[in-house]
Design a protein around this motif. Structure first.
Motif, PDB file in Angstrom:
ATOM      1  N   VAL A  40      50.888 -10.213 -31.586  1.00 13.96           N
ATOM      2  CA  VAL A  40      51.493 -10.765 -30.381  1.00 13.96           C
ATOM      3  C   VAL A  40      50.397 -11.156 -29.402  1.00 13.96           C
ATOM      4  CG1 VAL A  40      53.601  -9.397 -30.637  1.00 13.96           C
ATOM      5  CG2 VAL A  40      51.725  -8.536 -29.214  1.00 13.96           C
ATOM      6  N   GLN A  41      50.745 -12.072 -28.538  1.00 11.30           N
ATOM      7  CA  GLN A  41      49.881 -12.473 -27.434  1.00 11.30           C
ATOM      8  C   GLN A  41      50.475 -11.922 -26.150  1.00 11.30           C
ATOM      9  OE1 GLN A  41      49.645 -16.715 -26.946  1.00 11.30           O
ATOM     10  NE2 GLN A  41      48.440 -16.591 -25.058  1.00 11.30           N
ATOM     11  N   ASN A  42      49.696 -11.146 -25.410  1.00  7.48           N
ATOM     12  CA  ASN A  42      50.158 -10.627 -24.123  1.00  7.48           C
ATOM     13  C   ASN A  42      50.065 -11.733 -23.077  1.00  7.48           C
ATOM     14  OD1 ASN A  42      50.668  -7.627 -24.442  1.00  7.48           O
ATOM     15  ND2 ASN A  42      48.614  -7.795 -25.319  1.00  7.48           N
ATOM     16  N   ILE A  43      51.188 -12.026 -22.443  1.00  3.59           N
ATOM     17  CA  ILE A  43      51.186 -13.076 -21.439  1.00  3.59           C
ATOM     18  C   ILE A  43      51.859 -12.576 -20.165  1.00  3.59           C
ATOM     19  CG2 ILE A  43      51.213 -14.925 -23.162  1.00  3.59           C
ATOM     20  CD1 ILE A  43      54.176 -15.268 -22.615  1.00  3.59           C
ATOM     21  N   THR A  44      51.621 -13.289 -19.085  1.00  5.01           N
ATOM     22  CA  THR A  44      52.245 -12.990 -17.800  1.00  5.01           C
ATOM     23  C   THR A  44      52.989 -14.239 -17.330  1.00  5.01           C
ATOM     24  OG1 THR A  44      50.494 -11.435 -17.219  1.00  5.01           O
ATOM     25  CG2 THR A  44      51.877 -12.247 -15.427  1.00  5.01           C
ATOM     26  N   ILE A  45      54.234 -14.062 -16.923  1.00  8.17           N
ATOM     27  CA  ILE A  45      55.076 -15.170 -16.478  1.00  8.17           C
ATOM     28  C   ILE A  45      55.368 -14.994 -14.995  1.00  8.17           C
ATOM     29  CG2 ILE A  45      57.318 -16.297 -16.760  1.00  8.17           C
ATOM     30  CD1 ILE A  45      57.314 -15.284 -19.655  1.00  8.17           C
ATOM     31  N   ALA A  46      55.161 -16.046 -14.230  1.00 13.52           N
ATOM     32  CA  ALA A  46      55.461 -15.995 -12.795  1.00 13.52           C
ATOM     33  C   ALA A  46      56.962 -16.098 -12.573  1.00 13.52           C
ATOM     34  CB  ALA A  46      54.755 -17.142 -12.080  1.00 13.52           C
ATOM     35  N   ASN A  76      60.771 -12.651  -8.864  1.00 11.97           N
ATOM     36  CA  ASN A  76      60.813 -11.191  -8.762  1.00 11.97           C
ATOM     37  C   ASN A  76      59.442 -10.551  -8.916  1.00 11.97           C
ATOM     38  OD1 ASN A  76      63.663 -11.178  -8.530  1.00 11.97           O
ATOM     39  ND2 ASN A  76      63.841 -11.425 -10.742  1.00 11.97           N
ATOM     40  N   GLY A  77      58.398 -11.362  -9.135  1.00  7.37           N
ATOM     41  CA  GLY A  77      57.063 -10.839  -9.375  1.00  7.37           C
ATOM     42  C   GLY A  77      56.616 -11.149 -10.795  1.00  7.37           C
ATOM     43  N   PRO A  78      55.356 -10.888 -11.125  1.00  5.26           N
ATOM     44  CA  PRO A  78      54.843 -11.190 -12.465  1.00  5.26           C
ATOM     45  C   PRO A  78      55.589 -10.406 -13.541  1.00  5.26           C
ATOM     46  CG  PRO A  78      53.053 -10.723 -10.935  1.00  5.26           C
ATOM     47  CD  PRO A  78      54.316 -10.335 -10.233  1.00  5.26           C
ATOM     48  N   LEU A  79      55.937 -11.108 -14.621  1.00  2.00           N
ATOM     49  CA  LEU A  79      56.641 -10.493 -15.742  1.00  2.00           C
ATOM     50  C   LEU A  79      55.693 -10.340 -16.926  1.00  2.00           C
ATOM     51  CD1 LEU A  79      59.920 -12.649 -15.688  1.00  2.00           C
ATOM     52  CD2 LEU A  79      59.509 -10.473 -14.523  1.00  2.00           C
ATOM     53  N   ALA A  80      55.694  -9.162 -17.535  1.00  2.00           N
ATOM     54  CA  ALA A  80      54.921  -8.938 -18.754  1.00  2.00           C
ATOM     55  C   ALA A  80      55.746  -9.373 -19.960  1.00  2.00           C
ATOM     56  CB  ALA A  80      54.553  -7.458 -18.881  1.00  2.00           C
ATOM     57  N   ALA A  81      55.107 -10.039 -20.909  1.00  2.00           N
ATOM     58  CA  ALA A  81      55.833 -10.536 -22.074  1.00  2.00           C
ATOM     59  C   ALA A  81      54.918 -10.571 -23.290  1.00  2.00           C
ATOM     60  CB  ALA A  81      56.408 -11.930 -21.798  1.00  2.00           C
ATOM     61  N   TRP A  82      55.539 -10.571 -24.458  1.00  2.00           N
ATOM     62  CA  TRP A  82      54.838 -10.768 -25.728  1.00  2.00           C
ATOM     63  C   TRP A  82      55.301 -12.085 -26.335  1.00  2.00           C
ATOM     64  CZ3 TRP A  82      56.507  -5.260 -27.457  1.00  2.00           C
ATOM     65  CH2 TRP A  82      55.590  -4.308 -26.999  1.00  2.00           C
ATOM     66  N   TYR A  83      54.342 -12.856 -26.824  1.00  2.00           N
ATOM     67  CA  TYR A  83      54.661 -14.088 -27.548  1.00  2.00           C
ATOM     68  C   TYR A  83      54.096 -13.959 -28.956  1.00  2.00           C
ATOM     69  CZ  TYR A  83      54.801 -18.982 -28.971  1.00  2.00           C
ATOM     70  OH  TYR A  83      55.047 -20.141 -29.652  1.00  2.00           O
ATOM     71  N   ALA A  84      54.888 -14.333 -29.947  1.00  2.00           N
ATOM     72  CA  ALA A  84      54.439 -14.252 -31.338  1.00  2.00           C
ATOM     73  C   ALA A  84      54.897 -15.489 -32.094  1.00  2.00           C
ATOM     74  CB  ALA A  84      54.989 -12.994 -32.014  1.00  2.00           C
ATOM     75  N   ARG A  85      54.041 -15.977 -32.965  1.00  4.58           N
ATOM     76  CA  ARG A  85      54.375 -17.129 -33.795  1.00  4.58           C
ATOM     77  C   ARG A  85      55.249 -16.685 -34.968  1.00  4.58           C
ATOM     78  NH1 ARG A  85      51.636 -21.391 -32.128  1.00  4.58           N
ATOM     79  NH2 ARG A  85      49.732 -21.085 -30.881  1.00  4.58           N
ATOM     80  N   PRO A  86      55.947 -17.605 -35.586  1.00  5.48           N
ATOM     81  CA  PRO A  86      56.836 -17.242 -36.699  1.00  5.48           C
ATOM     82  C   PRO A  86      56.062 -16.959 -37.980  1.00  5.48           C
ATOM     83  CG  PRO A  86      56.850 -19.609 -36.381  1.00  5.48           C
ATOM     84  CD  PRO A  86      56.037 -19.046 -35.250  1.00  5.48           C
ATOM     85  N   ASP A  87      56.770 -16.392 -38.959  1.00  6.93           N
ATOM     86  CA  ASP A  87      56.178 -16.145 -40.264  1.00  6.93           C
ATOM     87  C   ASP A  87      55.962 -17.433 -41.049  1.00  6.93           C
ATOM     88  OD1 ASP A  87      55.870 -13.446 -40.068  1.00  6.93           O
ATOM     89  OD2 ASP A  87      57.750 -12.930 -41.052  1.00  6.93           O
ATOM     90  N   THR A  88      56.778 -18.437 -40.786  1.00  3.17           N
ATOM     91  CA  THR A  88      56.732 -19.686 -41.542  1.00  3.17           C
ATOM     92  C   THR A  88      55.688 -20.629 -40.961  1.00  3.17           C
ATOM     93  OG1 THR A  88      58.498 -20.554 -40.157  1.00  3.17           O
ATOM     94  CG2 THR A  88      59.137 -19.528 -42.235  1.00  3.17           C
TER      95      THR A  88
END
Length: 316
Positions: free
Chosen positions: A72-78, A81-93
């Protein structure tokens, strides 16, 4: 005698509002105190029910303690409500079919949706798992059970749309559980969010009804404390809590939607689910899971859950 009765009634009214105010605060504000969240109402002993009724729930901040089994890639989304922590991951295909953004329920966090995200990756979708405000690694210390969380949904969608190629936009699926599902519904109904598909697990019909359901689970009278709780919860967090109505949001949702519900759910009734499904304005599909409670449906019905999700996505 009349004056005494009036005084007694006034004292009861004031005391009820004080208790409701405290309950509402503890229900919508997380604490840094150690320990687990108070058990579900139906799991409480009589003594514990009385203690919760007097003091409110123990509501520690939800933490992401599970580790993803895929990169996963750790990202922050504005977000407003304030900065949001999120994970982004590419598909298996090799060739992605689109992206699924996943939004968790009350007192939860993005790590609780890793199983679902893993399955979407197998189906060829990139995934974005979001800690909604106040949860996990995101900013804040409160929850509004879907109202302000709709802003988090909108922020996540803006983030994903900004990543897309203008000449080749990805298919976007929004997946929400309970509070997360209601947040998606409000984001689409009132904030102008547009997705290609929705998968909604056990959204509640109205905020008022979901509070009443909690009292019913404890087998204690709901009126008038439940209404006081809804009122003060909204006042404390700056919105009219009675306007949180998944049943009404559904009337303005034309996005193809898959609605999932467990027949033994003590927190979301069949009547609420029937109303939401009937009101959905666009193409819709529903799957009930026999014997499932307010829980991930793949726990008791893994094949059915995978089949209905894959079948719904495959039709679009």
């Amino acid at each position: 005698m009349k004056r005494r009765l009036l005084l007694l009634g006034s004292l009861i009214f004031v005391a009820g509002n004080v208790v409701a105010f405290m309950h509402a605060w503890r229900f919508t504000h997380f604490t840094d105190e150690p320990g687990a969240h108070s058990p579900a109402p139906e799991q409480l002993t009589t003594a514990h029910k009385l203690w919760v009724l007097l003091t409110g729930v123990h509501n520690p901040r939800p933490q992401s303690l599970l580790t993803p089994g895929f990169a996963v890639q750790n990202i922050t989304i504005a977000s407003p409500n304030g900065p949001l922590a999120a994970w982004y991951a590419r598909p298996d295909t090799a060739v992605p079919r689109g992206t699924v953004a996943l939004f968790h329920g009350y007192t939860s966090n993005k790590a609780h949706l890793l199983h679902e995200a893993g399955y979407f990756r197998q189906l060829g979708y990139a995934v974005l798992l979001v800690d909604q405000a106040g949860n996990g690694g995101s900013a804040g210390s409160r929850t509004t059970i879907g109202y302000r969380e709709a802003n988090d949904v909108a922020a996540a969608v803006r983030y994903l749309r900004a990543r897309q190629s203008a000449s080749r936009p990805d298919s976007l699926v929004l997946y929400g559980v309970s509070m997360g599902a209601v947040a998606i519904m409000r984001a689409e109904a009132e904030l102008g969010v547009k997705a290609d598909m929705n998968i909604l697990e056990c959204p509640y019909g109205t905020m008022r009804q979901t509070v009443y359901n909690r009292f019913h689970s404890m087998k204690v009278p709901a009126f008038p404390l439940a209404d006081m709780l809804v009122f003060w919860g909204g006042v404390q967090n700056g919105f009219w809590a009675y306007s949180l109505q998944g049943e009404e949001f559904a009337r303005r949702i034309k996005t193809p939607t898959l609605l999932l519900w467990g027949t033994a759910d003590p927190k979301v009734t069949r009547a609420e689910t029937d109303a939401i499904f009937a009101n959905l304005a666009g193409p819709k599909q529903r799957q009930d899971f026999e014997g499932s409670e307010h829980e991930p449906y793949w726990l008791k019905h893994p094949e059915t859950w995978r089949g209905v999700v894959a079948g719904f996505l495959g039709k679009r």
